[in-house]
Design a protein around this motif. Sequence first.
Motif, PDB file in Angstrom:
ATOM      1  N   GLY A   1      14.656   3.306   7.707  1.00  0.00           N
ATOM      2  CA  GLY A   1      15.910   4.062   7.574  1.00  0.00           C
ATOM      3  C   GLY A   1      16.727   3.627   6.371  1.00  0.00           C
ATOM      4  N   THR A   2      16.081   2.959   5.434  1.00  0.00           N
ATOM      5  CA  THR A   2      16.772   2.411   4.258  1.00  0.00           C
ATOM      6  C   THR A   2      16.536   3.322   3.061  1.00  0.00           C
ATOM      7  N   TYR A   3      17.591   3.699   2.369  1.00  0.00           N
ATOM      8  CA  TYR A   3      17.398   4.504   1.155  1.00  0.00           C
ATOM      9  C   TYR A   3      16.660   3.653   0.129  1.00  0.00           C
TER      10      TYR A   3
ATOM     11  N   ASP B   1       5.624  -1.716   8.480  1.00  0.00           N
ATOM     12  CA  ASP B   1       5.459  -0.264   8.473  1.00  0.00           C
ATOM     13  C   ASP B   1       6.808   0.361   8.164  1.00  0.00           C
ATOM     14  N   THR B   2       6.891   1.095   7.057  1.00  0.00           N
ATOM     15  CA  THR B   2       8.167   1.728   6.675  1.00  0.00           C
ATOM     16  C   THR B   2       8.209   3.204   7.075  1.00  0.00           C
ATOM     17  N   GLY B   3       7.193   3.658   7.811  1.00  0.00           N
ATOM     18  CA  GLY B   3       6.953   5.090   7.956  1.00  0.00           C
ATOM     19  C   GLY B   3       7.911   5.844   8.863  1.00  0.00           C
TER      20      GLY B   3
ATOM     21  N   ILE C   1       0.867  -1.181   0.000  1.00  0.00           N
ATOM     22  CA  ILE C   1       0.000   0.000   0.000  1.00  0.00           C
ATOM     23  C   ILE C   1       0.901   1.227   0.000  1.00  0.00           C
ATOM     24  N   GLY C   2       0.960   1.892  -1.130  1.00  0.00           N
ATOM     25  CA  GLY C   2       1.908   2.971  -1.370  1.00  0.00           C
ATOM     26  C   GLY C   2       2.853   2.519  -2.465  1.00  0.00           C
ATOM     27  N   ALA C   3       2.906   3.288  -3.544  1.00  0.00           N
ATOM     28  CA  ALA C   3       3.695   2.875  -4.710  1.00  0.00           C
ATOM     29  C   ALA C   3       4.723   3.934  -5.069  1.00  0.00           C
TER      30      ALA C   3
ATOM     31  N   ASN D   1       8.570   5.843  -3.666  1.00  0.00           N
ATOM     32  CA  ASN D   1       9.984   5.441  -3.684  1.00  0.00           C
ATOM     33  C   ASN D   1      10.180   4.046  -3.107  1.00  0.00           C
ATOM     34  N   ILE D   2       9.640   3.829  -1.915  1.00  0.00           N
ATOM     35  CA  ILE D   2       9.846   2.544  -1.245  1.00  0.00           C
ATOM     36  C   ILE D   2       8.892   1.484  -1.810  1.00  0.00           C
ATOM     37  N   GLY D   3       7.615   1.806  -1.892  1.00  0.00           N
ATOM     38  CA  GLY D   3       6.641   0.821  -2.381  1.00  0.00           C
ATOM     39  C   GLY D   3       6.949   0.369  -3.803  1.00  0.00           C
TER      40      GLY D   3
HETATM   41  N1  LIG Z   1      12.023   7.622   0.238  1.00  0.00           N
HETATM   42  C1  LIG Z   1      12.812   6.899   1.012  1.00  0.00           C
HETATM   43  O1  LIG Z   1      13.983   6.641   0.652  1.00  0.00           O
HETATM   44  C2  LIG Z   1      12.288   6.345   2.306  1.00  0.00           C
HETATM   45  C3  LIG Z   1      13.122   5.516   3.003  1.00  0.00           C
HETATM   46  C4  LIG Z   1      12.658   4.900   4.155  1.00  0.00           C
HETATM   47  C5  LIG Z   1      11.394   5.169   4.611  1.00  0.00           C
HETATM   48  N2  LIG Z   1      10.590   6.043   3.968  1.00  0.00           N
HETATM   49  C6  LIG Z   1       9.250   6.302   4.553  1.00  0.00           C
HETATM   50  O2  LIG Z   1       8.335   5.422   3.918  1.00  0.00           O
HETATM   51  C7  LIG Z   1       7.076   6.078   3.725  1.00  0.00           C
HETATM   52  C8  LIG Z   1       6.826   6.165   2.214  1.00  0.00           C
HETATM   53  O3  LIG Z   1       7.869   6.927   1.636  1.00  0.00           O
HETATM   54  P1  LIG Z   1       8.051   7.095   0.063  1.00  0.00           P
HETATM   55  O4  LIG Z   1       9.265   7.954  -0.119  1.00  0.00           O
HETATM   56  O5  LIG Z   1       7.975   5.778  -0.622  1.00  0.00           O
HETATM   57  O6  LIG Z   1       6.746   7.969  -0.278  1.00  0.00           O
HETATM   58  P2  LIG Z   1       6.303   8.590  -1.670  1.00  0.00           P
HETATM   59  O7  LIG Z   1       7.346   8.365  -2.719  1.00  0.00           O
HETATM   60  O8  LIG Z   1       5.837   9.971  -1.387  1.00  0.00           O
HETATM   61  O9  LIG Z   1       5.042   7.682  -2.062  1.00  0.00           O
HETATM   62  C9  LIG Z   1       3.925   7.648  -1.251  1.00  0.00           C
HETATM   63  C10 LIG Z   1       2.933   6.661  -1.830  1.00  0.00           C
HETATM   64  O10 LIG Z   1       1.859   6.556  -0.905  1.00  0.00           O
HETATM   65  C11 LIG Z   1       0.658   6.608  -1.638  1.00  0.00           C
HETATM   66  N3  LIG Z   1      -0.442   7.043  -0.798  1.00  0.00           N
HETATM   67  C12 LIG Z   1      -0.599   8.221  -0.151  1.00  0.00           C
HETATM   68  N4  LIG Z   1      -1.781   8.245   0.496  1.00  0.00           N
HETATM   69  C13 LIG Z   1      -2.381   7.044   0.255  1.00  0.00           C
HETATM   70  C14 LIG Z   1      -3.627   6.492   0.601  1.00  0.00           C
HETATM   71  N5  LIG Z   1      -4.495   7.150   1.379  1.00  0.00           N
HETATM   72  N6  LIG Z   1      -3.936   5.254   0.128  1.00  0.00           N
HETATM   73  C15 LIG Z   1      -3.062   4.581  -0.645  1.00  0.00           C
HETATM   74  N7  LIG Z   1      -1.856   5.056  -1.019  1.00  0.00           N
HETATM   75  C16 LIG Z   1      -1.528   6.290  -0.582  1.00  0.00           C
HETATM   76  C17 LIG Z   1       0.951   7.566  -2.751  1.00  0.00           C
HETATM   77  O11 LIG Z   1      -0.016   7.426  -3.766  1.00  0.00           O
HETATM   78  P3  LIG Z   1      -0.353   8.647  -4.768  1.00  0.00           P
HETATM   79  O12 LIG Z   1       0.927   8.977  -5.453  1.00  0.00           O
HETATM   80  O13 LIG Z   1      -1.406   8.089  -5.662  1.00  0.00           O
HETATM   81  O14 LIG Z   1      -0.860   9.753  -3.890  1.00  0.00           O
HETATM   82  C18 LIG Z   1       2.342   7.090  -3.174  1.00  0.00           C
HETATM   83  O15 LIG Z   1       2.244   5.973  -4.015  1.00  0.00           O
HETATM   84  C19 LIG Z   1       7.235   7.467   4.376  1.00  0.00           C
HETATM   85  O16 LIG Z   1       6.763   7.441   5.704  1.00  0.00           O
HETATM   86  C20 LIG Z   1       8.725   7.701   4.342  1.00  0.00           C
HETATM   87  O17 LIG Z   1       9.144   8.612   5.355  1.00  0.00           O
HETATM   88  C21 LIG Z   1      11.015   6.624   2.799  1.00  0.00           C
END
Ligand SMILES: NC(=O)c1ccc[n+]([C@@H]2O[C@H](COP(=O)([O-])OP(=O)(O)OC[C@H]3O[C@@H](n4cnc5c(N)ncnc54)[C@H](OP(=O)(O)O)[C@@H]3O)[C@@H](O)[C@H]2O)c1
Length: 220
Positions: free
Chosen positions: A130-132, A89-91, A6-8, A10-12
Motif C-alpha cells: 500500500g506504499t506509493y 511480497d508487494t503484490g 524480482i520485478g524492476a 515502479n516498486i522494484g
Molecule cells: N506502483 C505502485 O506504486 C505500487 C505500490 C504498491 C504495490 N504495488 C504492487 O506491486 C506489484 C508491482 O507493481 P509495480 O507498479 O512495480 O509494477 P510494474 O511497474 O508494472 O513493474 C512490473 C515488473 O515486473 C516484471 N515482471 C513481470 N512479469 C515477470 C516475470 N514473469 N518475471 C520477472 N519479472 C516480471 C516486469 O518486467 P518487464 O517490464 O520486463 O515485463 C516489471 O519489471 C504489483 O502487484 C502492484 O500492484 C505497486
Amino acid sequence: MKIGIIGAGNIGGNLTRRLTALGHDVSVANSRGPETLTALAQETGATAVTAAEAARGAEIVVVTVPLKNVPDLPAGLLDGAAEGFAVIDTGNYYPRERDGRIDAIEDDGLTESRWTERRIGHPVIKAFNGTYAQDILDRPRPAGDPERLALPVAGDDAAAKEKVRLLIDELGFDTVDAGGIDDSWRQQPDTPVYGLREGVDAVTKALSEASPERPEGFRG
Ligand SMILES: NC(=O)c1ccc[n+]([C@@H]2O[C@H](COP(=O)([O-])OP(=O)(O)OC[C@H]3O[C@@H](n4cnc5c(N)ncnc54)[C@H](OP(=O)(O)O)[C@@H]3O)[C@@H](O)[C@H]2O)c1
C-alpha cells in the motif's frame, strides 16, 4: 546484505535505488532479461540478472511483479537463496484493471498473499503493497522523526517478519505488525490503511477498522 529483487518496475526499481544506496548487494530481474536493465544497473550498481538467478545467495528476496504474472515466474525461482531467507511480497490484486479474475481469491477467500505463497511455494511477508512507489525515494525519515511514515507488515514466519521489519526501518520507515497472512486482507486494496501516509498510531487504527468484505470495485 545480499538482496534479490524480482520485478524492476515502479516498486522494484525504487527499492533497487534505495537498497543499493544503503550499501546492499542487490540483484534485480525483470521478464525481458538483464540486457534490458543496463540503465538501472549503471545508475545504481545493482547486478542485472534473470529471474531464475535473482534469489541466489539472497537473504531477502522481493517479489514485485503484477499478480497476474506470478504464475509465469520460473520454477525453482527461490533455489539457492541463503539459509533462513525471507520473501517480501508487494503484490495487489486488481482484477478489473490488470489481473483478471482469480477464482481462488474470490471464491475460496484466499488472501492475495496466501495465493502468491502457493504459487511460489514459499511463505511470504506482505509489505509495501500500500506504499506509493515514489514515497520509497521521497519519504524516508530517521527513526523518531514525527513525520516518519509507518508501513503494515504481515506474515506467519516471525523470524522472517523481523528481518523484513529491520530492513524497512533501515529504509526510513516505521512498521506495524499486521498479523499473519490470513489477516493480510486488512491491508489489501481499498482498505483504510491502503495508501495511508501516517505514523504508527494511525496505521494501527486503520488496520483495526478494515472490513473483510471484498469491495465491489475489487471483484473480477
Ligand atoms: N506502483 C505502485 O506504486 C505500487 C505500490 C504498491 C504495490 N504495488 C504492487 O506491486 C506489484 C508491482 O507493481 P509495480 O507498479 O512495480 O509494477 P510494474 O511497474 O508494472 O513493474 C512490473 C515488473 O515486473 C516484471 N515482471 C513481470 N512479469 C515477470 C516475470 N514473469 N518475471 C520477472 N519479472 C516480471 C516486469 O518486467 P518487464 O517490464 O520486463 O515485463 C516489471 O519489471 C504489483 O502487484 C502492484 O500492484 C505497486
